[in-house]
Design a protein around this motif. Sequence first.
Motif, PDB file in Angstrom:
ATOM      1  N   VAL A 182      -1.543  19.822  -8.252  1.00  0.00           N
ATOM      2  CA  VAL A 182      -2.480  18.708  -8.203  1.00  0.00           C
ATOM      3  C   VAL A 182      -1.869  17.594  -7.358  1.00  0.00           C
ATOM      4  O   VAL A 182      -0.713  17.225  -7.546  1.00  0.00           O
ATOM      5  N   VAL A 183      -2.657  17.063  -6.431  1.00  0.00           N
ATOM      6  CA  VAL A 183      -2.232  15.922  -5.630  1.00  0.00           C
ATOM      7  C   VAL A 183      -3.078  14.731  -6.051  1.00  0.00           C
ATOM      8  O   VAL A 183      -4.306  14.812  -6.073  1.00  0.00           O
ATOM      9  N   ILE A 184      -2.408  13.632  -6.406  1.00  0.00           N
ATOM     10  CA  ILE A 184      -3.106  12.413  -6.806  1.00  0.00           C
ATOM     11  C   ILE A 184      -2.753  11.327  -5.792  1.00  0.00           C
ATOM     12  O   ILE A 184      -1.579  10.991  -5.606  1.00  0.00           O
ATOM     13  N   ALA A 185      -3.769  10.797  -5.130  1.00  0.00           N
ATOM     14  CA  ALA A 185      -3.559   9.761  -4.112  1.00  0.00           C
ATOM     15  C   ALA A 185      -3.312   8.423  -4.803  1.00  0.00           C
ATOM     16  O   ALA A 185      -4.099   7.997  -5.650  1.00  0.00           O
ATOM     17  N   MET A 186      -2.227   7.769  -4.435  1.00  0.00           N
ATOM     18  CA  MET A 186      -1.849   6.497  -5.053  1.00  0.00           C
ATOM     19  C   MET A 186      -1.643   5.435  -3.978  1.00  0.00           C
ATOM     20  O   MET A 186      -0.877   5.641  -3.045  1.00  0.00           O
ATOM     21  N   ASP A 187      -2.353   4.310  -4.124  1.00  0.00           N
ATOM     22  CA  ASP A 187      -2.168   3.223  -3.161  1.00  0.00           C
ATOM     23  C   ASP A 187      -1.705   1.926  -3.814  1.00  0.00           C
ATOM     24  O   ASP A 187      -1.602   0.904  -3.160  1.00  0.00           O
ATOM     25  N   GLY A 188      -1.443   1.976  -5.113  1.00  0.00           N
ATOM     26  CA  GLY A 188      -0.983   0.785  -5.812  1.00  0.00           C
ATOM     27  C   GLY A 188      -2.096  -0.064  -6.366  1.00  0.00           C
ATOM     28  O   GLY A 188      -1.851  -1.081  -7.013  1.00  0.00           O
ATOM     29  N   SER A 189      -3.328   0.336  -6.157  1.00  0.00           N
ATOM     30  CA  SER A 189      -4.464  -0.443  -6.662  1.00  0.00           C
ATOM     31  C   SER A 189      -4.791  -0.040  -8.099  1.00  0.00           C
ATOM     32  O   SER A 189      -4.344   0.999  -8.591  1.00  0.00           O
ATOM     33  N   GLU A 190      -5.598  -0.861  -8.754  1.00  0.00           N
ATOM     34  CA  GLU A 190      -6.046  -0.524 -10.101  1.00  0.00           C
ATOM     35  C   GLU A 190      -6.893   0.749 -10.081  1.00  0.00           C
ATOM     36  O   GLU A 190      -6.951   1.485 -11.060  1.00  0.00           O
ATOM     37  N   PHE A 191      -7.523   1.041  -8.957  1.00  0.00           N
ATOM     38  CA  PHE A 191      -8.379   2.218  -8.843  1.00  0.00           C
ATOM     39  C   PHE A 191      -7.543   3.497  -8.809  1.00  0.00           C
ATOM     40  O   PHE A 191      -7.917   4.498  -9.407  1.00  0.00           O
ATOM     41  N   SER A 192      -6.411   3.460  -8.120  1.00  0.00           N
ATOM     42  CA  SER A 192      -5.551   4.642  -8.122  1.00  0.00           C
ATOM     43  C   SER A 192      -4.840   4.781  -9.466  1.00  0.00           C
ATOM     44  O   SER A 192      -4.622   5.895  -9.940  1.00  0.00           O
TER      45      SER A 192
END
Length: 184
Positions: A21-31
Amino acid sequence: MADREPLVDSPLAEKDYTQTVVIAMDGSEFSDYALQFYADCLHRPENNVWLVHVTEYKIISQPALAIMSGSTDMSLITKEIEAEEKKTTELFDHLKQKISFLKLNAHIESVHGDVGPSIITFASEKNADFVVVGCRGKGKIRRTFTGSVADYITHHSHVPVVIARNSDHLEKLHIHSPFKLKKQ
């Protein structure tokens, strides 16, 4: 109705259910919400989980910004690189705390480039079974002009994409969420 014997010779009985599983993380509350959603609704202990952050150097990848800012000074480029690296380090610290709290065994990695294509490439290299992304909830018109990473990934991925839309967005749109998340 007669009792049935389990299908011992079934290919499903022996199948390895480990998924990447790949989870995209950008540091936002949405990620962060996407990670929480994965942990609450989709996670299995045998999964191979990758949290990926894309470091995007805008002044390097979009030289027009440097020209518009009136400077092609190398110090401006150096400052941007240092600022992005600092943000990435802070995000990694946050993600380490988050996966520890969620009791997930996950790998954290940073890649460089345009966000959407980089996530697609990363998922392909890791032979991901699916990708999880958060959604900012932009409207159609705003998405048309600014683009959307979630839209890009959805349209270009060769594996299923789970878009974790924050429940607050669903409430604002008066849509019922079929998932009841555990309160922390």
